[in-house]
Write a protein that holds these residues in place. Structure first.
Motif, mmCIF file in Angstrom:
data_model
loop_
_atom_site.group_PDB
_atom_site.id
_atom_site.type_symbol
_atom_site.label_atom_id
_atom_site.label_comp_id
_atom_site.label_asym_id
_atom_site.label_seq_id
_atom_site.Cartn_x
_atom_site.Cartn_y
_atom_site.Cartn_z
ATOM 1 N N GLU A 116 -17.833 -8.751 9.530
ATOM 2 C CA GLU A 116 -19.182 -9.112 9.150
ATOM 3 C C GLU A 116 -19.074 -9.776 7.747
ATOM 4 N N GLY A 117 -18.538 -10.522 7.615
ATOM 5 C CA GLY A 117 -18.549 -11.124 6.689
ATOM 6 C C GLY A 117 -18.854 -13.077 7.648
ATOM 7 N N PHE A 118 -18.392 -12.870 8.904
ATOM 8 C CA PHE A 118 -19.141 -14.511 9.482
ATOM 9 C C PHE A 118 -20.960 -13.427 9.489
ATOM 10 N N ALA A 119 -20.960 -12.434 10.293
ATOM 11 C CA ALA A 119 -22.384 -12.496 10.601
ATOM 12 C C ALA A 119 -23.281 -12.782 8.870
ATOM 13 N N ALA A 120 -22.223 -11.997 7.479
ATOM 14 C CA ALA A 120 -23.565 -12.559 6.296
ATOM 15 C C ALA A 120 -24.066 -14.028 6.449
ATOM 16 N N VAL A 171 -26.865 -13.270 10.041
ATOM 17 C CA VAL A 171 -27.622 -12.493 11.080
ATOM 18 C C VAL A 171 -28.001 -10.701 10.389
ATOM 19 N N ASP A 172 -28.639 -10.394 10.999
ATOM 20 C CA ASP A 172 -29.576 -9.168 11.008
ATOM 21 C C ASP A 172 -29.189 -8.051 10.769
ATOM 22 N N ARG A 173 -28.807 -7.156 9.322
ATOM 23 C CA ARG A 173 -28.246 -5.761 9.450
ATOM 24 C C ARG A 173 -28.080 -5.018 10.539
ATOM 25 N N ALA A 174 -29.206 -4.935 11.300
ATOM 26 C CA ALA A 174 -29.120 -4.054 12.519
ATOM 27 C C ALA A 174 -29.421 -4.437 13.424
ATOM 28 N N VAL A 175 -29.685 -5.655 13.851
ATOM 29 C CA VAL A 175 -28.689 -6.143 14.816
ATOM 30 C C VAL A 175 -27.340 -6.745 14.574
ATOM 31 N N PRO A 234 -19.217 -2.206 19.718
ATOM 32 C CA PRO A 234 -18.639 -0.970 20.973
ATOM 33 C C PRO A 234 -16.578 -1.674 19.819
ATOM 34 N N ARG A 235 -16.655 -2.674 18.921
ATOM 35 C CA ARG A 235 -15.803 -2.594 18.512
ATOM 36 C C ARG A 235 -14.883 -1.984 17.193
ATOM 37 N N MET A 236 -16.088 -1.238 16.133
ATOM 38 C CA MET A 236 -15.853 -0.625 15.537
ATOM 39 C C MET A 236 -15.189 1.200 14.626
ATOM 40 N N THR A 237 -14.397 1.198 14.554
ATOM 41 C CA THR A 237 -13.536 2.488 14.181
ATOM 42 C C THR A 237 -14.554 3.890 14.615
ATOM 43 N N ARG A 238 -14.210 4.632 14.566
ATOM 44 C CA ARG A 238 -15.339 6.182 14.297
ATOM 45 C C ARG A 238 -15.196 6.365 12.327
ATOM 46 N N LEU A 239 -14.359 5.650 11.915
ATOM 47 C CA LEU A 239 -14.823 5.867 10.656
ATOM 48 C C LEU A 239 -15.798 5.056 10.222
ATOM 49 N N GLU A 240 -15.587 3.627 10.264
ATOM 50 C CA GLU A 240 -16.515 2.715 10.633
ATOM 51 C C GLU A 240 -17.726 3.260 10.485
ATOM 52 N N LEU A 259 -19.180 5.741 11.196
ATOM 53 C CA LEU A 259 -19.568 7.139 10.369
ATOM 54 C C LEU A 259 -20.473 6.485 9.143
ATOM 55 N N ARG A 260 -19.453 5.394 8.360
ATOM 56 C CA ARG A 260 -19.197 4.513 7.198
ATOM 57 C C ARG A 260 -20.843 4.057 6.825
ATOM 58 N N THR A 261 -21.134 2.721 7.684
ATOM 59 C CA THR A 261 -22.234 2.588 8.284
ATOM 60 C C THR A 261 -23.551 3.060 8.470
ATOM 61 N N GLU A 262 -23.307 3.645 9.065
ATOM 62 C CA GLU A 262 -24.547 4.628 9.554
ATOM 63 C C GLU A 262 -24.876 5.819 8.122
ATOM 64 N N ARG A 263 -23.723 6.132 7.357
ATOM 65 C CA ARG A 263 -23.960 6.769 6.273
ATOM 66 C C ARG A 263 -24.857 5.683 5.273
ATOM 67 N N ALA A 264 -24.393 4.776 4.407
ATOM 68 C CA ALA A 264 -25.456 3.695 4.024
ATOM 69 C C ALA A 264 -26.815 3.468 4.559
ATOM 70 N N ALA A 265 -26.439 3.800 5.886
ATOM 71 C CA ALA A 265 -27.803 3.211 6.445
ATOM 72 C C ALA A 265 -28.346 4.251 6.602
ATOM 73 N N GLY A 266 -28.378 5.488 6.203
ATOM 74 C CA GLY A 266 -29.175 6.608 5.481
ATOM 75 C C GLY A 266 -29.019 7.426 7.198
ATOM 76 N N ARG A 267 -28.862 6.938 8.378
ATOM 77 C CA ARG A 267 -28.608 7.503 9.193
ATOM 78 C C ARG A 267 -27.491 8.669 9.239
ATOM 79 N N GLY A 268 -27.710 9.575 10.704
ATOM 80 C CA GLY A 268 -26.913 10.746 10.785
ATOM 81 C C GLY A 268 -25.940 10.765 11.252
ATOM 82 N N ALA A 269 -24.804 10.948 11.688
ATOM 83 C CA ALA A 269 -23.728 10.056 13.035
ATOM 84 C C ALA A 269 -23.992 10.126 13.793
ATOM 85 N N GLY A 270 -25.005 10.226 14.475
ATOM 86 C CA GLY A 270 -25.160 10.168 15.790
ATOM 87 C C GLY A 270 -25.180 11.584 16.440
#
Length: 472
Positions: A197-201, A205-209, A216-222, A224-235
């Motif tokens: 995340e730090g290197f992307a900033a 890099v565009d956040r959505a991209v 694939p490298r994110m944990t389940r909790l990560e 869920l947190r990013t999807e909630r912050a983006a205003g999307r459901g949990a998939g």
């Protein structure tokens, strides 16, 4: 009498160590919480050190487990038999970032005795992937190695940490990805999410991209947190599978009411599945259960523990449903609401009235989940419980317990409704079955000998589980 006082002191500490995290609560500041905890830790360590160390085998939270370890390592001259094994077993269960934080605290305090260095060395040697730790917890690893005067796991990791300009290439893919990510955008997708995340900033890099490619490298909790912050459901619904009960309850309560209603089947199914996992072998064994669940305004928690008390109550609701015999559970919210999925922190706390309703059916167990601030009218809950216990049920046909998710810094304990019903602290709903067992000691009918025997059993089981994990 002295044994009863000692047992009460230790149980007082257990309540605090399960519940308090040194953070602001609804009615007390973070500074008050920390001051209260510091006193309790010092008092119990000095007066009951073997029992203080044994608390590491209980379901105390990681904040207090780290404080216990710190206190034990600060005072090696007072050490008792088996403390080192208990500390090592507890550190093995804790999140690595918290252990590295503990090592930084010990370094800042100048605690560098032989015992501390040995425990640090053994914990670092047991880490499954030192290179991953070096990338993800770089500062923590460097601090621990320097403080304990230890070499890195291998020459490459040593250079990565202490001489990053020495090598132009690393054989380990994680270390090489981190080196390349400084200059090459594509390399960051081989790193852990928090590092990438730090290197992307840095690369703009565009956040959505970025989120799509790093998924694939994110944990389940990560995720869920990013999807909630983006205003999307949990998939997919499978994203909620395997989440711990209280964490899942927190996630549900963070959703808007409309989304909770829209996803009712998915969320209810996930909560019930998590409750069944938490109930384990106790599922269906508690008979008729009535619960009084606090969803008053104070269950909103604080800015740093947002909706935590309400999430514990929601998790306990589904867990008690799983623990009760089929169709033999009644959950009563203080607000009078009947839809657990749409609860919100609102209104006063009429615990006494709800307890009357709960006892009306003659349950085998009564469980009260509340911060204990009975105020509609004040004191009614304690009086109802006193009359019920002394006049209507002196034979204790109904087992009753008050579980409190909020530590009261002013009284060095969780707030109690009265002496008629034992009160225990709770942080995670899934710990409820174990805490009900501890509540038996809180009734004041047993002394230090029985409590010590219970702790000895828990310590033996805890160390056996740790040894089994090491062999595996």
């Amino acid at each position: 009498m002295s044994e009863l006082v000692a047992a009460e002191d230790v149980l007082l500490f257990v309540n605090a160590a399960v519940t308090a995290t040194g953070q602001r609560e609804f009615r007390s500041s973070g500074a008050e919480q920390r001051l209260s905890l510091d006193f309790l830790h010092a008092y119990v360590r000095v007066n009951y050190r073997p029992l203080y160390a044994a608390c590491l085998a209980l379901d105390i939270n990681d904040h207090n487990a780290a404080l216990v370890v710190e206190q034990l390592l600060r005072t090696p001259g007072e050490a008792g038999e088996g403390e080192g094994r208990l500390v090592a077993a507890r550190l093995a269960r804790m999140a690595p970032q918290r252990v590295y934080r503990l090592f930084r605290v010990l370094r800042a305090a100048g605690v560098n005795n032989r015992r501390t260095r040995a425990i640090t060395r053994e914990w670092l040697a047991a880490r499954p992937d030192p290179a991953l730790d070096a990338v993800k917890y770089r500062t923590g690893v460097k601090t621990a190695l320097r403080h304990a005067h230890l070499p890195a796991a291998d020459a490459e990791t040593n250079d990565f940490l202490f001489a990053p300009g020495r090598r132009t290439r690393y054989a380990h893919p994680m270390l090489e990805a981190c080196r390349r990510a400084r200059y090459e955008e594509g390399a960051l997708y081989g790193l852990p999410f928090t590092v990438a995340e730090g290197f992307a900033a840095k690369h703009g890099v565009d956040r959505a991209v970025f989120l799509e490619r790093i998924a694939p490298r994110m944990t389940r909790l990560e995720r869920l947190r990013t999807e909630r912050a983006a205003g999307r459901g949990a998939g997919p619904a499978t994203a909620l599978g395997g989440m711990p009960l209280t964490r899942l309850a927190l996630y549900v309560l963070a959703l808007p009411f409309a989304e909770r209603a829209e996803r009712r089947a998915e969320l209810t199914g996930a909560l019930r599945a998590a409750a069944r996992r938490a109930a384990g072998p106790y599922a269906g064994s508690w008979g008729r259960v009535a619960a009084v669940l606090d969803d008053s305004f104070s269950s909103s928690g604080s800015a740093v523990k947002r909706r935590r008390p309400l999430a514990v109550a929601l998790g306990c609701h589904f867990l008690l449903e799983a623990l009760a015999a089929p169709g033999a559970y009644t959950g009563l919210w203080t607000s009078g609401g009947t839809d657990p999925l749409l609860v919100r922190p609102y209104g006063p706390t009429p615990l006494g009235l709800r307890i009357l309703d709960a006892l009306d059916g003659g349950p085998d167990r009564l469980v009260i989940v509340s911060d204990g601030w009975d105020n509609a009218p004040p004191g009614l809950a304690g009086e109802v419980l006193r009359v019920w216990r002394t006049r209507l049920d002196p034979g204790r046909r109904t087992a009753a317990v008050h579980v409190n998710p909020v530590y009261d810094a002013g009284v060095f304990d969780v707030r109690r409704l009265g002496p008629s019903v034992p009160a225990v602290g709770i942080r995670d709903a899934e710990d409820l079955p174990a805490l009900v067992e501890i509540a038996g000691f809180a009734e004041g009918r047993t002394g230090l000998t029985e409590l010590r025997a219970y702790l000895d059993r828990r310590v033996a089981d805890f160390l056996a589980a740790h040894a089994k994990g090491e062999r595996a």
